[in-house]
Design a protein around this motif. Sequence first.
Motif, PDB file in Angstrom:
ATOM      1  N   MET A 160      43.169  54.459  -2.549  1.00 58.38           N
ATOM      2  CA  MET A 160      44.361  53.655  -2.341  1.00 58.38           C
ATOM      3  C   MET A 160      43.975  52.286  -1.779  1.00 58.38           C
ATOM      4  O   MET A 160      42.981  52.140  -1.091  1.00 58.38           O
ATOM      5  CB  MET A 160      45.308  54.351  -1.363  1.00 58.38           C
ATOM      6  CG  MET A 160      45.889  55.670  -1.840  1.00 58.38           C
ATOM      7  SD  MET A 160      46.937  55.579  -3.290  1.00 58.38           S
ATOM      8  CE  MET A 160      48.338  54.736  -2.656  1.00 58.38           C
ATOM      9  N   ILE A 161      44.835  51.339  -2.052  1.00 59.89           N
ATOM     10  CA  ILE A 161      44.642  49.969  -1.580  1.00 59.89           C
ATOM     11  C   ILE A 161      45.246  49.842  -0.179  1.00 59.89           C
ATOM     12  O   ILE A 161      46.363  50.309   0.054  1.00 59.89           O
ATOM     13  CB  ILE A 161      45.297  48.983  -2.558  1.00 59.89           C
ATOM     14  CG1 ILE A 161      44.616  49.103  -3.925  1.00 59.89           C
ATOM     15  CG2 ILE A 161      45.238  47.560  -2.030  1.00 59.89           C
ATOM     16  CD1 ILE A 161      45.315  48.359  -5.030  1.00 59.89           C
ATOM     17  N   PRO A 162      44.533  49.198   0.756  1.00 57.73           N
ATOM     18  CA  PRO A 162      45.079  49.031   2.104  1.00 57.73           C
ATOM     19  C   PRO A 162      46.399  48.248   2.090  1.00 57.73           C
ATOM     20  O   PRO A 162      46.602  47.347   1.277  1.00 57.73           O
ATOM     21  CB  PRO A 162      43.996  48.233   2.843  1.00 57.73           C
ATOM     22  CG  PRO A 162      42.737  48.493   2.075  1.00 57.73           C
ATOM     23  CD  PRO A 162      43.165  48.682   0.648  1.00 57.73           C
ATOM     24  N   ARG A 217      47.542  45.984   3.890  1.00 58.82           N
ATOM     25  CA  ARG A 217      47.499  44.532   4.123  1.00 58.82           C
ATOM     26  C   ARG A 217      47.419  43.728   2.824  1.00 58.82           C
ATOM     27  O   ARG A 217      47.662  42.533   2.821  1.00 58.82           O
ATOM     28  CB  ARG A 217      46.358  44.181   5.067  1.00 58.82           C
ATOM     29  CG  ARG A 217      44.981  44.382   4.486  1.00 58.82           C
ATOM     30  CD  ARG A 217      43.909  43.963   5.503  1.00 58.82           C
ATOM     31  NE  ARG A 217      42.588  44.214   5.015  1.00 58.82           N
ATOM     32  CZ  ARG A 217      41.889  45.317   5.242  1.00 58.82           C
ATOM     33  NH1 ARG A 217      42.419  46.296   5.958  1.00 58.82           N
ATOM     34  NH2 ARG A 217      40.687  45.471   4.757  1.00 58.82           N
ATOM     35  N   TYR A 218      47.079  44.380   1.713  1.00 52.35           N
ATOM     36  CA  TYR A 218      47.016  43.704   0.414  1.00 52.35           C
ATOM     37  C   TYR A 218      48.278  43.923  -0.420  1.00 52.35           C
ATOM     38  O   TYR A 218      48.311  43.603  -1.602  1.00 52.35           O
ATOM     39  CB  TYR A 218      45.790  44.176  -0.375  1.00 52.35           C
ATOM     40  CG  TYR A 218      44.493  43.847   0.317  1.00 52.35           C
ATOM     41  CD1 TYR A 218      44.099  42.529   0.512  1.00 52.35           C
ATOM     42  CD2 TYR A 218      43.661  44.854   0.796  1.00 52.35           C
ATOM     43  CE1 TYR A 218      42.914  42.224   1.150  1.00 52.35           C
ATOM     44  CE2 TYR A 218      42.477  44.559   1.438  1.00 52.35           C
ATOM     45  CZ  TYR A 218      42.107  43.242   1.617  1.00 52.35           C
ATOM     46  OH  TYR A 218      40.943  42.933   2.253  1.00 52.35           O
ATOM     47  N   GLN A 219      49.301  44.479   0.191  1.00 49.56           N
ATOM     48  CA  GLN A 219      50.538  44.792  -0.528  1.00 49.56           C
ATOM     49  C   GLN A 219      51.124  43.564  -1.216  1.00 49.56           C
ATOM     50  O   GLN A 219      51.530  43.639  -2.368  1.00 49.56           O
ATOM     51  CB  GLN A 219      51.558  45.381   0.440  1.00 49.56           C
ATOM     52  CG  GLN A 219      52.885  45.716  -0.192  1.00 49.56           C
ATOM     53  CD  GLN A 219      53.843  46.323   0.812  1.00 49.56           C
ATOM     54  OE1 GLN A 219      53.474  46.660   1.932  1.00 49.56           O
ATOM     55  NE2 GLN A 219      55.082  46.475   0.405  1.00 49.56           N
ATOM     56  N   LEU A 234      49.059  42.711  -4.353  1.00 48.93           N
ATOM     57  CA  LEU A 234      49.290  43.673  -5.434  1.00 48.93           C
ATOM     58  C   LEU A 234      50.671  43.476  -6.045  1.00 48.93           C
ATOM     59  O   LEU A 234      50.832  43.523  -7.269  1.00 48.93           O
ATOM     60  CB  LEU A 234      49.127  45.105  -4.919  1.00 48.93           C
ATOM     61  CG  LEU A 234      49.276  46.205  -5.958  1.00 48.93           C
ATOM     62  CD1 LEU A 234      48.259  46.053  -7.080  1.00 48.93           C
ATOM     63  CD2 LEU A 234      49.130  47.568  -5.289  1.00 48.93           C
TER      64      LEU A 234
END
Length: 80
Positions: free
Chosen positions: A1-3, A5-7, A10
Amino acid sequence: MIPARYQHVLFGLILSGLMSFVVSGIATARTVGWIDGFVGLWMSNWLPSWAVAFPTVLVVAPIARRLVARLVRPESQTQR
């Protein structure tokens, strides 16, 4: 999954990809019509569009959020 904080990055990637995909498809269809090789032409127009749309979304989204915040009344101030 992507952390988390990069929402925002994305979100911008997905939003810009989908929007540029649809807009470039419409523009390509209006320009050349439904010809043989349309999909290839569309894809060759979409990828450079996405390359411009993605950084544009990252820059413009915070401005749009601030503008919307100024135009929308907080929930507690609305009449019921």
